[in-house]
Each structure stands twice: as structure tokens, then as C-alpha cells.
Design an enzyme around this catalytic site. Sequence first.
Site, mmCIF file in Angstrom:
data_model
loop_
_atom_site.group_PDB
_atom_site.id
_atom_site.type_symbol
_atom_site.label_atom_id
_atom_site.label_comp_id
_atom_site.label_asym_id
_atom_site.label_seq_id
_atom_site.Cartn_x
_atom_site.Cartn_y
_atom_site.Cartn_z
ATOM 1 N N ASP A 214 0.849 -1.192 0.000
ATOM 2 C CA ASP A 214 0.000 0.000 0.000
ATOM 3 C C ASP A 214 0.887 1.246 0.000
ATOM 4 O O ASP A 214 1.902 1.305 0.684
ATOM 5 C CB ASP A 214 -0.918 0.002 1.230
ATOM 6 N N ILE A 215 0.474 2.254 -0.766
ATOM 7 C CA ILE A 215 1.265 3.486 -0.889
ATOM 8 C C ILE A 215 1.204 4.323 0.386
ATOM 9 O O ILE A 215 2.083 5.166 0.614
ATOM 10 C CB ILE A 215 0.766 4.286 -2.120
ATOM 11 N N SER B 158 -12.306 3.667 -1.328
ATOM 12 C CA SER B 158 -11.917 4.776 -2.215
ATOM 13 C C SER B 158 -11.548 4.292 -3.609
ATOM 14 O O SER B 158 -11.706 5.039 -4.574
ATOM 15 C CB SER B 158 -10.769 5.577 -1.598
ATOM 16 N N HIS C 67 -10.263 -5.063 -3.213
ATOM 17 C CA HIS C 67 -8.930 -5.263 -2.646
ATOM 18 C C HIS C 67 -9.050 -5.660 -1.181
ATOM 19 O O HIS C 67 -9.914 -5.175 -0.457
ATOM 20 C CB HIS C 67 -8.058 -4.012 -2.789
ATOM 21 N N HIS D 156 -7.049 -5.405 2.258
ATOM 22 C CA HIS D 156 -5.917 -4.856 2.997
ATOM 23 C C HIS D 156 -5.426 -5.965 3.929
ATOM 24 O O HIS D 156 -6.220 -6.503 4.722
ATOM 25 C CB HIS D 156 -6.337 -3.672 3.865
HETATM 26 P P1 DGP Z 1 -9.642 1.822 0.253
HETATM 27 O O1 DGP Z 1 -9.763 3.090 1.019
HETATM 28 O O2 DGP Z 1 -10.077 0.601 1.039
HETATM 29 O O3 DGP Z 1 -10.301 1.908 -1.105
HETATM 30 O O4 DGP Z 1 -8.074 1.619 0.030
HETATM 31 C C1 DGP Z 1 -7.378 2.039 -1.076
HETATM 32 C C2 DGP Z 1 -5.917 1.934 -0.742
HETATM 33 O O5 DGP Z 1 -5.177 2.064 -1.939
HETATM 34 C C3 DGP Z 1 -5.392 3.004 0.205
HETATM 35 O O6 DGP Z 1 -4.934 2.384 1.408
HETATM 36 C C4 DGP Z 1 -4.227 3.649 -0.532
HETATM 37 C C5 DGP Z 1 -3.961 2.689 -1.660
HETATM 38 N N1 DGP Z 1 -3.517 3.301 -2.882
HETATM 39 C C6 DGP Z 1 -4.132 4.320 -3.550
HETATM 40 N N2 DGP Z 1 -3.463 4.622 -4.676
HETATM 41 C C7 DGP Z 1 -2.403 3.767 -4.720
HETATM 42 C C8 DGP Z 1 -1.336 3.580 -5.651
HETATM 43 O O7 DGP Z 1 -1.203 4.243 -6.681
HETATM 44 N N3 DGP Z 1 -0.429 2.613 -5.350
HETATM 45 C C9 DGP Z 1 -0.522 1.847 -4.231
HETATM 46 N N4 DGP Z 1 0.420 0.940 -4.032
HETATM 47 N N5 DGP Z 1 -1.527 1.988 -3.332
HETATM 48 C C10 DGP Z 1 -2.447 2.939 -3.589
#
Ligand code: DGP
Length: 111
Positions: free
Chosen positions: A30-31, A92, A97, A99
Site C-alpha cells: 500500500d502506498i 476509495s 482489494h 488490505h
Molecule cells: P480503500 O480506502 O479501502 O479503497 O483503500 C485504497 C488503498 O489504496 C489506500 O490504502 C491507498 C492505496 N492506494 C491508492 N493509490 C495507490 C497507488 O497508486 N499505489 C498503491 N500501491 N496503493 C495505492
Amino acid sequence: MDNCLFCKIVRGEIPSSKVYEDDTVLAFRDIEPQAPVHVLLIPKEHFDSILEVDEKTFAHMKTVVKKLAVDLGIAENGFRVVINTGRDGQQSVKHLHFHILGGRSMQWPPG
Ligand code: DGP
């Protein structure tokens, strides 16, 4: 899905820190990590959420959760799997996905 962020990661159009890949799923860091280990596990095929995914893909994701937990060293102490869904679930990114969070003790309920 042309404009889906995670579909772009699957296609390699956006870079990711990959930790596992097979024909069906991709796992990457996760970023915005919320724990020492914070990995996102996604199906390569686009499903908006847990409400749409087929049982076979979902079952495979469960199998991969176990493999990742062992490989990432969080199986013994435990970890959390979170599947945010829809508006109230504060999802979001509209591509299913998981986590996978571990490496520290996490309070419940979250803040
Ligand atoms: P959610 O809020 O459950 O939809 O989580 C989306 C997650 O995705 C959030 O923890 C941040 C992650 N995320 C968003 N954009 C990117 C990206 O470009 N790369 C990666 N590795 N993670 C991302």
C-alpha cells in the site's frame, strides 16, 4: 476498465511494489501503509467490490492470504484483513482489494 487505478497497476501502467503475482491475483505494498506490513491483494480481473466477485476467485484470494501471511512473517503473531466496501465502508478505489495489515498490535475498533 480503462480508468481504474488498480487495473492500471495490473497492466503495469502505474508502478507498484509487487510482493506476489499469479494468473489470478496481484499483491503489492500500500502506498500509504497503516502498519509495518500493509499489502493490498487484488484480483487481476476487475470486480467493483466483494459484492461482485465470483466464488472461485474469492476462494483463491483466501488461499493467497495464507501464503502471504506466512511469507511476510505475520502469520504467527496474527494480522488483520480489511475489505472496505461501498460508501459507508469508505472504499476509495472501486476495484476489490483486501488490505492485509500486520507487524504490530492493532486496536479494534479502529479510530
Ligand atoms: P480503500 O480506502 O479501502 O479503497 O483503500 C485504497 C488503498 O489504496 C489506500 O490504502 C491507498 C492505496 N492506494 C491508492 N493509490 C495507490 C497507488 O497508486 N499505489 C498503491 N500501491 N496503493 C495505492
